[in-house]
Design a protein around this motif. Structure first.
Motif, PDB file in Angstrom:
ATOM      1  N   VAL A 178      21.611  44.978  -5.923  1.00  0.00           N
ATOM      2  CA  VAL A 178      22.391  45.301  -4.731  1.00  0.00           C
ATOM      3  C   VAL A 178      22.845  46.739  -4.905  1.00  0.00           C
ATOM      4  O   VAL A 178      23.572  47.058  -5.849  1.00  0.00           O
ATOM      5  CB  VAL A 178      23.600  44.361  -4.559  1.00  0.00           C
TER       6      VAL A 178
ATOM      7  N   SER B 153      24.360  50.388  -3.184  1.00  0.00           N
ATOM      8  CA  SER B 153      25.059  51.099  -2.112  1.00  0.00           C
ATOM      9  C   SER B 153      24.054  51.881  -1.280  1.00  0.00           C
ATOM     10  O   SER B 153      23.050  52.376  -1.803  1.00  0.00           O
ATOM     11  CB  SER B 153      26.075  52.062  -2.729  1.00  0.00           C
ATOM     12  N   THR B 154      24.354  52.024  -0.004  1.00  0.00           N
ATOM     13  CA  THR B 154      23.485  52.786   0.891  1.00  0.00           C
ATOM     14  C   THR B 154      23.682  54.296   0.778  1.00  0.00           C
ATOM     15  O   THR B 154      22.910  55.056   1.368  1.00  0.00           O
ATOM     16  CB  THR B 154      23.719  52.372   2.352  1.00  0.00           C
TER      17      THR B 154
ATOM     18  N   GLU C  85      18.584  44.679  -2.209  1.00  0.00           N
ATOM     19  CA  GLU C  85      19.463  44.580  -1.050  1.00  0.00           C
ATOM     20  C   GLU C  85      20.287  45.866  -0.958  1.00  0.00           C
ATOM     21  O   GLU C  85      20.874  46.294  -1.948  1.00  0.00           O
ATOM     22  CB  GLU C  85      20.376  43.364  -1.247  1.00  0.00           C
TER      23      GLU C  85
ATOM     24  N   SER D   7      23.592  47.826   0.561  1.00  0.00           N
ATOM     25  CA  SER D   7      24.933  47.384   0.934  1.00  0.00           C
ATOM     26  C   SER D   7      25.822  48.558   1.336  1.00  0.00           C
ATOM     27  O   SER D   7      26.160  49.394   0.502  1.00  0.00           O
ATOM     28  CB  SER D   7      25.567  46.636  -0.241  1.00  0.00           C
ATOM     29  N   ASP D   8      26.214  48.581   2.593  1.00  0.00           N
ATOM     30  CA  ASP D   8      27.224  49.544   3.036  1.00  0.00           C
ATOM     31  C   ASP D   8      28.570  49.242   2.395  1.00  0.00           C
ATOM     32  O   ASP D   8      29.357  50.146   2.123  1.00  0.00           O
ATOM     33  CB  ASP D   8      27.379  49.504   4.560  1.00  0.00           C
ATOM     34  N   ALA D   9      28.842  47.959   2.143  1.00  0.00           N
ATOM     35  CA  ALA D   9      30.134  47.546   1.602  1.00  0.00           C
ATOM     36  C   ALA D   9      30.399  48.149   0.226  1.00  0.00           C
ATOM     37  O   ALA D   9      31.543  48.491  -0.088  1.00  0.00           O
ATOM     38  CB  ALA D   9      30.217  46.028   1.535  1.00  0.00           C
TER      39      ALA D   9
ATOM     40  N   ALA E 208      34.362  43.860  -2.411  1.00  0.00           N
ATOM     41  CA  ALA E 208      32.956  43.962  -1.984  1.00  0.00           C
ATOM     42  C   ALA E 208      32.020  43.759  -3.171  1.00  0.00           C
ATOM     43  O   ALA E 208      30.941  43.175  -3.019  1.00  0.00           O
ATOM     44  CB  ALA E 208      32.695  45.318  -1.333  1.00  0.00           C
ATOM     45  N   TYR E 209      32.438  44.200  -4.348  1.00  0.00           N
ATOM     46  CA  TYR E 209      31.627  44.019  -5.556  1.00  0.00           C
ATOM     47  C   TYR E 209      31.648  42.551  -5.993  1.00  0.00           C
ATOM     48  O   TYR E 209      30.605  41.998  -6.364  1.00  0.00           O
ATOM     49  CB  TYR E 209      32.111  44.956  -6.663  1.00  0.00           C
TER      50      TYR E 209
ATOM     51  N   ALA F 284      29.383  40.738  -3.544  1.00  0.00           N
ATOM     52  CA  ALA F 284      27.963  40.996  -3.806  1.00  0.00           C
ATOM     53  C   ALA F 284      27.470  40.165  -4.987  1.00  0.00           C
ATOM     54  O   ALA F 284      26.380  39.591  -4.937  1.00  0.00           O
ATOM     55  CB  ALA F 284      27.723  42.480  -4.060  1.00  0.00           C
TER      56      ALA F 284
ATOM     57  N   ARG G 125      27.457  36.289  -4.049  1.00  0.00           N
ATOM     58  CA  ARG G 125      26.393  35.926  -3.097  1.00  0.00           C
ATOM     59  C   ARG G 125      25.106  35.539  -3.804  1.00  0.00           C
ATOM     60  O   ARG G 125      24.256  34.861  -3.248  1.00  0.00           O
ATOM     61  CB  ARG G 125      26.084  37.114  -2.175  1.00  0.00           C
TER      62      ARG G 125
END
Length: 175
Positions: A58, A60-61, A83, A85-87, A95-96, A99, A102
């Protein structure tokens, strides 16, 4: 954590060193600089030597995070999912946690993100581990630093203070 307990690993990676934003450039679009590219390449070689594999990554974007992962990806087996992730760029440590949780059925998850969230998240997870490595993280999670945190249960059940710091890698020590 008993020796018989199966362990799940969360690999927590801060993006490599990036350039400063140019006038008019958004923070999200800052690329890696030459130092960051070298850091990421050193870490990629280290990951390959260790034989690390990830069920899911996962990332970051933000450009500096995705460029860090782009330099590591060629050294990885190709079976893992990815994946964006903007979050991980825009939100806090929850958010971490989200992630990681999930992907609770996975044995190995790599999160690629940013400070101060990476440092705060990693420290919040650790119940034990090498005291010198824990102190190094407290002193500042370096760019392209990698923490490996183990859990005796599934990642969807992780909580604060339930992990063991198995390894902490500062890319500056890999020269």
């Amino acid at each position: 954590m008993s020796a018989l307990s199966p362990s799940r690993r969360l690999y927590i990676l801060r993006h490599a060193h990036s350039s400063w934003a140019l006038p008019g450039q958004r923070d999200h679009h800052r690329p890696l600089d030459a130092r960051g590219r070298k850091e990421a390449d050193r870490l990629a070689e280290f990951i390959a030597r260790k034989g690390y594999r990830f069920d899911v990554v996962v990332c970051s974007t933000a450009k500096r995070a995705s460029e860090t992962y782009d330099r590591i990806r060629p050294k990885l087996p190709s079976e893992g999912r990815e994946e964006a992730s903007d979050a991980l760029y825009a939100l806090g440590i929850e958010a971490y946690y989200d992630a990681a949780r999930r992907h609770g059925g996975c044995d190995a998850v790599l999160l690629v993100g940013h400070n101060p969230m990476i440092e705060e998240f990693t420290l919040s997870l650790i119940a034990d581990g090498d005291p010198a490595a824990i102190e190094a993280i407290r002193m500042g999670f370096p760019t392209c630093g990698l923490a490996v945190v183990e859990f005796s249960g599934p990642l969807d059940a992780i909580e604060r203070g339930t992990g063991r710091l198995r390894e902490f890698v500062d890319p500056h020590d890999l020269r």
